[in-house]
Design an enzyme around this catalytic site. Structure first.
Site, short mmCIF file in Angstrom:
data_model
loop_
_atom_site.label_atom_id
_atom_site.label_comp_id
_atom_site.label_asym_id
_atom_site.label_seq_id
_atom_site.Cartn_x
_atom_site.Cartn_y
_atom_site.Cartn_z
N ARG A 96 1.00 -1.16 0.18
CA ARG A 96 -0.08 -0.06 -0.16
C ARG A 96 0.89 1.39 0.16
O ARG A 96 0.54 2.22 -0.90
CB ARG A 96 -1.32 0.36 1.38
CG ARG A 96 -1.97 -0.97 1.25
CD ARG A 96 -2.32 -0.72 2.41
NE ARG A 96 -1.70 -1.49 3.53
CZ ARG A 96 -2.41 -1.03 4.80
NH1 ARG A 96 -3.31 -0.76 5.24
NH2 ARG A 96 -1.66 -1.76 5.70
N ASN A 113 -6.31 -2.89 2.62
CA ASN A 113 -5.89 -4.32 2.41
C ASN A 113 -7.15 -5.22 2.75
O ASN A 113 -8.39 -4.63 3.29
CB ASN A 113 -5.28 -4.53 3.87
CG ASN A 113 -3.52 -4.76 3.86
OD1 ASN A 113 -2.78 -4.83 2.42
ND2 ASN A 113 -2.76 -4.60 4.77
#
Length: 91
Positions: free
Chosen positions: A19, A37
């Site tokens: 990320r 996530n």
């Protein structure tokens, strides 16, 4: 033309700073959106930018950072009803 897409990335993409690397790449390219996530181990990315930029971003997401292993991506076009203003990591 501005495009908004949802990208689902499968593989070793959690716990490897996927990320954060995605956020850095998005900022570098001028892509707005978010990354988070999912409980099933995938990363969900919402991305909005002009078409050539989105294509470059999708290409990057299909490889990911060196810390990750991308096995598969799924991509879907979304309606661009509201313009996004930044690229955020959703925790």
């Amino acid at each position: 033309m501005v495009r908004k897409v949802k990208i689902l990335v499968s593989g070793r993409v959690q716990g490897v700073y996927f990320r954060a690397f995605t956020q850095n790449k998005a900022k570098q390219l001028g892509v707005k959106g978010s990354a988070r996530n999912l409980a099933d181990g995938r990363v969900e990315i919402i991305a909005e930018a002009k078409s050539p930029t989105i294509e470059e971003f999708i290409k990057w997401c299909s490889k990911g950072p060196v810390t990750a292993r991308v096995d598969h991506i799924e991509m879907a076009e979304l309606q661009s009803d509201e313009q996004l203003t930044s690229f955020d990591i959703i925790r």
